[in-house]
Write an enzyme that holds these catalytic residues in place. Structure first.
Site, PDB file in Angstrom:
ATOM      1  N   LYS A 179       0.850  -1.188   0.000  1.00 39.03           N
ATOM      2  CA  LYS A 179       0.000   0.000   0.000  1.00 39.03           C
ATOM      3  C   LYS A 179       0.883   1.234   0.000  1.00 39.03           C
ATOM      4  O   LYS A 179       1.460   1.610   1.020  1.00 39.03           O
ATOM      5  CB  LYS A 179      -0.926   0.047   1.214  1.00 39.03           C
ATOM      6  N   GLY A 231       6.393   5.278   8.755  1.00 35.79           N
ATOM      7  CA  GLY A 231       5.535   6.458   8.773  1.00 35.79           C
ATOM      8  C   GLY A 231       5.582   7.146  10.120  1.00 35.79           C
ATOM      9  O   GLY A 231       6.546   7.006  10.886  1.00 35.79           O
ATOM     10  N   SER A 232       4.533   7.860  10.423  1.00 34.28           N
ATOM     11  CA  SER A 232       4.498   8.661  11.641  1.00 34.28           C
ATOM     12  C   SER A 232       4.357   7.782  12.878  1.00 34.28           C
ATOM     13  O   SER A 232       3.838   6.667  12.828  1.00 34.28           O
ATOM     14  CB  SER A 232       3.330   9.645  11.593  1.00 34.28           C
ATOM     15  N   THR A 233       4.822   8.315  14.007  1.00 35.36           N
ATOM     16  CA  THR A 233       4.709   7.574  15.258  1.00 35.36           C
ATOM     17  C   THR A 233       3.255   7.367  15.659  1.00 35.36           C
ATOM     18  O   THR A 233       2.885   6.304  16.173  1.00 35.36           O
ATOM     19  CB  THR A 233       5.481   8.310  16.369  1.00 35.36           C
ATOM     20  N   SER A 234       2.409   8.357  15.420  1.00 37.06           N
ATOM     21  CA  SER A 234       0.999   8.210  15.793  1.00 37.06           C
ATOM     22  C   SER A 234       0.346   7.076  15.007  1.00 37.06           C
ATOM     23  O   SER A 234      -0.381   6.246  15.577  1.00 37.06           O
ATOM     24  CB  SER A 234       0.247   9.518  15.569  1.00 37.06           C
ATOM     25  N   ALA A 235       0.590   7.009  13.710  1.00 34.92           N
ATOM     26  CA  ALA A 235       0.040   5.911  12.909  1.00 34.92           C
ATOM     27  C   ALA A 235       0.664   4.588  13.322  1.00 34.92           C
ATOM     28  O   ALA A 235      -0.016   3.547  13.367  1.00 34.92           O
ATOM     29  CB  ALA A 235       0.278   6.176  11.429  1.00 34.92           C
ATOM     30  N   GLY A 236       1.962   4.603  13.639  1.00 37.23           N
ATOM     31  CA  GLY A 236       2.632   3.375  14.063  1.00 37.23           C
ATOM     32  C   GLY A 236       2.068   2.824  15.353  1.00 37.23           C
ATOM     33  O   GLY A 236       1.964   1.603  15.525  1.00 37.23           O
ATOM     34  N   GLU A 253       8.994   1.446  11.544  1.00 39.23           N
ATOM     35  CA  GLU A 253      10.058   2.458  11.447  1.00 39.23           C
ATOM     36  C   GLU A 253       9.361   3.804  11.460  1.00 39.23           C
ATOM     37  O   GLU A 253       8.677   4.166  10.494  1.00 39.23           O
ATOM     38  CB  GLU A 253      10.873   2.236  10.169  1.00 39.23           C
ATOM     39  N   CYS A 287      13.332  10.993   8.137  1.00 43.29           N
ATOM     40  CA  CYS A 287      13.021  10.700   9.539  1.00 43.29           C
ATOM     41  C   CYS A 287      14.236  10.729  10.455  1.00 43.29           C
ATOM     42  O   CYS A 287      14.114  11.060  11.636  1.00 43.29           O
ATOM     43  CB  CYS A 287      12.326   9.346   9.642  1.00 43.29           C
ATOM     44  N   GLU A 384       8.601  16.241  16.016  1.00 44.03           N
ATOM     45  CA  GLU A 384       9.112  16.047  14.663  1.00 44.03           C
ATOM     46  C   GLU A 384       8.391  16.998  13.709  1.00 44.03           C
ATOM     47  O   GLU A 384       7.165  16.967  13.590  1.00 44.03           O
ATOM     48  CB  GLU A 384       8.909  14.603  14.215  1.00 44.03           C
TER      49      GLU A 384
END
Length: 483
Positions: A179, A231-236, A253, A287, A384
């Site tokens: 994706k 991707g972003s920490t929030s999505a992770g 990551e 990143c 970030e």
């Protein structure tokens, strides 16, 4: 030139998404449409995962030898090598990456990783025999593919970060549903076309574009055996929660807010030469960048002047121009986000360089920006930004420098600058991070990459990256003498 794509790649075939929806591709350099891409949905994810599951068990993929698998990966690498320049341009058009960076990272990087992992998998035995500790025989330790992999990649290095996942997954014998980010789907569909030309068996690689809903459905799909996300920490965090509930392996990551520790003996000309890549690479949209510059108090103003000079001296322009060093932000929304942080910096520190938009009629450009007089508690030093914004922070002694570097929820990259290499190594060992460079920073594709704390889980690249797509099975054999 326009880039029109209307079909997804599922089960070795090009197919119109179930919803029949396409969305425009917007150039960050002009703000104007340059093409369109298909938008997938849940039904397309279901079809892709089903296809990947069948391919995993198929004689064309699941039953072939490692030499046959290596040959397929080599053919795919060969197809990608034929289109290095065109694929690099595709990334620059979509996300504003300077073309000189794109040629190396996005053009040459993916086939190099395919060849690396193909040979690594060939050299690694599928099985090894270990004597049992109780002396009653042997145990065969077998490495097998983890299964169907959901690979979710961001827009900043779309082709390279795809291959961080795809190359070891295929080398291990897995199948993949990819994706891509909506901003950079064109290159993922070009990858699918290359896989088709290379003769990759049906269902081994599937590409389904879409937004958050598509990613959420894919991550939780019962037919997926592992998730790999950048991707972003929030999505992770959200992905990690889902995978934890499902007891599903996951590699994450995520974000970073790394520190560059300038020691009191540092050669500032070396620092200046290195900062463009270690702190401002890809328009600041990387990143692992060292965006907090830590300077000894007695040299703080000197370091600030050098960092500001580097930022002010970078050439801003059309990302397709080889002379350009800084291109636009990927989207108007991303530029607004970066500019909001710049306004915070203006209210809490001293603006030493940049702080506005360059004199360009079109596009989502932001000047490389440097702030001094900022404490590590400031939001622009802690969050970030993902844009070309640096802060210079003073410290009194090395213990304080290390404490400031470690006073972050992130731990992905970092640098140490010194003329004393052993001293630099001592400091590097004390920084809580997954990677760090002494007097430069550049990823080594043969060594593990990843973060600690809120910067992620697991590792990509190197042999560790291959192991992430394998699971081990122990087969116990009783010695004849003990029966």
């Amino acid at each position: 030139m326009t880039y029109e794509r209307t079909e997804l790649f599922i089960d070795g075939r090009w197919r119109t998404p179930a919803g029949g929806v396409t969305i425009p591709v917007i150039s960050p350099s002009t703000g104007q449409p340059v093409g369109s891409i298909p938008l997938g949905g849940a039904a397309d994810v279901d079809a892709a995962v089903d296809a990947a599951g069948r391919a995993l068990r198929s004689p064309e993929w699941g039953a072939i030898t490692i030499d046959q698998r290596v040959e397929l990966l080599s053919r795919l690498a060969g197809e990608l090598e034929k289109t290095v320049a065109a694929r690099a341009e595709l990334t620059s058009v979509q996300n504003g990456m300077p073309i000189t960076l794109a040629v190396n990272a996005e053009g040459a990087g993916p086939p190099a990783l395919l060849r690396y992992y193909a040979e690594l998998a060939r050299a690694l035995p599928a099985e090894e025999r270990r004597p049992r500790l109780d002396g009653m025989g042997v145990t065969i330790v077998r490495r097998e593919p983890v299964g169907v992999v959901a690979a979710i990649v961001p827009w900043n290095y779309p082709q390279l970060l795809t291959m961080f996942k795809l190359a070891p997954a295929l080398a291990a014998g897995c199948t993949v549903v990819l994706k891509p980010a909506p901003e950079t789907t064109l290159d993922a569909l070009e990858l699918a076309a290359a896989a088709e030309r290379a003769g990759l068996p049906r269902g081994v690689l599937n590409v389904v574009s879409g937004g958050v809903d598509v990613g959420t459905h894919l991550v939780a799909h019962p037919g997926v055996h592992k998730v790999a996300f950048t991707g972003s920490t929030s999505a992770g965090r959200a992905i990690g929660e889902t995978c934890g509930r499902l007891l599903r392996p996951v590699t994450l990551e995520l974000g970073g807010k790394s520190a560059a520790i300038v020691l009191d003996d540092a050669d500032l000309s070396t620092v200046a030469q290195g900062l463009a890549s270690s702190s401002l690479l890809n328009n600041g949209q990387t990143c692992h960048l060292s965006t907090r510059i830590l300077a000894p108090r007695r040299r703080e103003h000197e370091v600030l002047d050098v960092v500001a000079g580097v930022a002010a001296g970078l050439r801003i322009g059309d990302p397709l121009d080889p002379a350009t060093e800084v291109g636009p932000m990927v989207s108007e929304r991303q530029r607004r986000r970066v500019e909001d942080y710049i306004e915070l910096g203006k209210a809490s520190g001293t603006l030493a360089a940049g702080g506005g938009r360059p004199d360009r009629e079109h596009g989502w450009f932001v000047e490389p920006t440097v702030f001094g007089g900022i404490g590590n508690e400031s939001r622009i030093a802690r969050e970030e930004i993902f844009g070309p914004v640096l802060t210079v922070i003073g410290y009194d002694d090395l213990d304080e420098a290390v404490a400031i570097a470690n006073d972050s929820e992130y731990g992905l990259g970092g640098t140490v600058w010194t003329t004393d290499i052993e001293r630099g190594l001592d400091i590097a060992r004390r920084v809580e991070t997954g990677t760090i460079g002494v007097n430069f920073y550049n990823l080594d594709l043969g060594a593990p990459f990843g973060g600690v704390k809120s910067s992620g889980l697991g590792r990509e690249l190197g042999p560790e990256g291959l192991a992430a797509y394998q699971q081990t099975k122990s087969i116990y054999l009783l010695s004849p003498q003990t029966t």
